[in-house]
Design an enzyme around this catalytic site. Structure first.
Site, PDB file in Angstrom:
ATOM      1  N   TRP A  17     -11.663  12.959  -0.365  1.00  0.00           N
ATOM      2  CA  TRP A  17     -11.322  11.675  -0.978  1.00  0.00           C
ATOM      3  C   TRP A  17     -11.976  11.521  -2.333  1.00  0.00           C
ATOM      4  CZ3 TRP A  17      -7.172  10.276   1.126  1.00  0.00           C
ATOM      5  CH2 TRP A  17      -6.960  10.433   2.496  1.00  0.00           C
ATOM      6  N   ASP A  40     -16.285   3.907  -2.576  1.00  0.00           N
ATOM      7  CA  ASP A  40     -15.222   3.949  -1.571  1.00  0.00           C
ATOM      8  C   ASP A  40     -15.928   3.895  -0.211  1.00  0.00           C
ATOM      9  OD1 ASP A  40     -13.303   4.649   0.285  1.00  0.00           O
ATOM     10  OD2 ASP A  40     -12.616   6.449  -0.770  1.00  0.00           O
ATOM     11  N   LYS A  84      -9.525   1.940   8.976  1.00  0.00           N
ATOM     12  CA  LYS A  84     -10.584   2.683   9.656  1.00  0.00           C
ATOM     13  C   LYS A  84     -11.490   1.753  10.471  1.00  0.00           C
ATOM     14  CE  LYS A  84      -9.105   6.272   7.297  1.00  0.00           C
ATOM     15  NZ  LYS A  84      -9.434   6.488   5.903  1.00  0.00           N
TER      16      LYS A  84
HETATM   17  C1  LIG Z   1      -8.683   7.180   4.684  1.00  0.00           C
HETATM   18  C2  LIG Z   1      -9.468   7.237   3.418  1.00  0.00           C
HETATM   19  C3  LIG Z   1      -8.879   7.064   2.157  1.00  0.00           C
HETATM   20  C4  LIG Z   1      -7.392   6.901   1.977  1.00  0.00           C
HETATM   21  O1  LIG Z   1      -6.971   5.673   2.355  1.00  0.00           O
HETATM   22  P1  LIG Z   1      -5.431   5.225   2.180  1.00  0.00           P
HETATM   23  O2  LIG Z   1      -5.524   3.781   2.547  1.00  0.00           O
HETATM   24  O3  LIG Z   1      -4.636   6.053   3.134  1.00  0.00           O
HETATM   25  O4  LIG Z   1      -5.042   5.451   0.773  1.00  0.00           O
HETATM   26  C5  LIG Z   1      -9.693   7.066   1.059  1.00  0.00           C
HETATM   27  N1  LIG Z   1     -11.023   7.237   1.158  1.00  0.00           N
HETATM   28  C6  LIG Z   1     -11.624   7.428   2.350  1.00  0.00           C
HETATM   29  C7  LIG Z   1     -13.102   7.613   2.409  1.00  0.00           C
HETATM   30  C8  LIG Z   1     -10.869   7.435   3.521  1.00  0.00           C
HETATM   31  O5  LIG Z   1     -11.461   7.628   4.702  1.00  0.00           O
END
Ligand SMILES: *Cc1c(COP(=O)(O)O)cnc(C)c1O
Length: 355
Positions: free
Chosen positions: A99, A166, A190
């Site tokens: 990511w 993030d 998540k």
């Molecule tokens: C799942 C995830 C993403 C991507 O998220 P989307 O909503 O599918 O774009 C980005 N960063 C991390 C750390 C993730 O676990």
């Protein structure tokens, strides 16, 4: 049979959030209408939005001067929105996995990117913490939990610049010192809600400092000004998010969640460390408490699929490792009960005894 949900995302939600969402789909707030078929500008939905933002702020102890936004587009859209809005000339990025890598790619469209450290050469098995951050960058971008490889930074770094994080897969798992960050974002699927909503915590003062023109929908200022109601927000996921937040508060907030999460992770990592057959894939000091990655030792490697099938007979779902790592990944998000972890460790033990 009772199912034990270890999926990495979208992932397990509390029964409280699911039951309340079902009820709101049937009859929202005694309106005699489903939440799916009413205006997002109704006073009933406005109350959901207001409460969700307020509870988000309360649970994370977010200081004055920050706003919580609920947007569409996923965390992946934030990879571009962050530099679009905050990168003037140069930004620092920490490369801790899949990511982070994608975030770096997008940032390069907007300016100079200084990758201050990367664990890519070691297949991201550790979280780099020894690096220098130049003081002339606009921000340092970090990914606190590496969902794919199972590494995590469980603290707020001390760096001489503002941070952007993030936190898709470890938000609400520990108290955060939000004052160190200009922006925190994540996909809600998540630890918060079904897919479709993205949360953003933004310091309002940090906005409006770049010279470039920003398309309206990609400009955080639009959403701050309109309280995430510039256009139709993802109504249903926001409702479920509110129910998850209420459930978190009832459990005792992030400090209580932290204790529960650390205990769950300890039980699973202990089982892995004491096993003859299984072995963890990341360095112990970088281990994620949300996504536990492990494999079978080389001499048992061919039994991996058999274990996934065996676990399935016990109701254990979603433990197949990400395609870039292989083996197993058990995601222990907040809504997963400790009992499910114990069912998994018992299955590991039983399988080991059978072989
Ligand atoms: C799942 C995830 C993403 C991507 O998220 P989307 O909503 O599918 O774009 C980005 N960063 C991390 C750390 C993730 O676990």
């Amino acid at each position: 049979m009772k199912k034990h949900n270890f999926y990495a995302g979208p992932s397990i939600l509390s029964q409280y959030a699911i039951d309340n969402t079902i009820e709101a789909i049937r009859d929202f707030d005694n309106m005699g209408l489903s939440i799916l078929e009413i205006s997002h500008r109704s006073k009933q939905f406005q109350a959901v939005m207001d409460k969700a933002q307020a509870l988000f702020k309360e649970l994370l102890d977010i200081p004055e001067g920050y706003e919580v936004l609920f947007l569409g587009g996923g965390a992946s859209t934030q990879f571009a929105m962050v530099p679009y809005n905050l990168l003037k000339t140069k930004a620092a990025y920490l490369d801790t996995g899949t990511w982070a890598h994608k975030a770096i790619k997008e940032a390069k469209l907007f300016g100079e990117v200084n990758v201050v450290a990367s664990s890519e050469q070691d297949n991201y098995v550790y979280y780099p913490t020894k690096f220098e951050v130049p003081t002339d960058v606009d921000y340092l971008h970090i990914t606190t939990n590496n969902t794919v490889y199972g590494t995590e930074l469980r603290r707020d770094l001390d760096v001489p610049v503002r941070m952007v994080a993030d936190m898709s897969s470890d938000i609400f798992t520990r108290p955060i010192d939000v004052s160190k960050y200009d922006l925190i974002y994540g996909g809600a699927q998540k630890n918060l809600a079904p897919a479709g909503v993205t949360f953003v915590i933004v310091k309002v003062d940090a906005l409006g400092k770049v010279d470039r023109a920003i398309p309206t929908m990609l400009n955080y200022e639009t959403h701050v000004k309109k309280g995430s109601m510039f256009n139709t927000p993802p109504v249903l996921p926001i409702y479920t998010a509110l129910k998850t937040l209420e459930w978190y508060k009832e459990l005792g907030g992030v400090k209580a969640l932290q204790q529960i999460d650390e205990e769950k992770a300890r039980v699973l990592y202990d089982a892995i460390d004491n096993s003859r057959m299984f072995v963890g894939t990341v360095n112990p000091d970088s281990r994620s408490i949300m996504n536990v990655c492990f494999v079978m030792k080389p001499e048992y490697k061919e039994l991996e699929q058999e274990f996934i099938d065996f676990a399935g007979t016990k109701g254990i779902m979603g433990i197949k490792g990400h395609r870039s790592v292989g083996g197993f990944r058990a995601s222990l998000y907040n809504a997963l009960p400790l009992d499910s972890v114990k069912v998994l460790t018992a299955a590991m033990k039983e399988f080991e005894n059978n072989h």
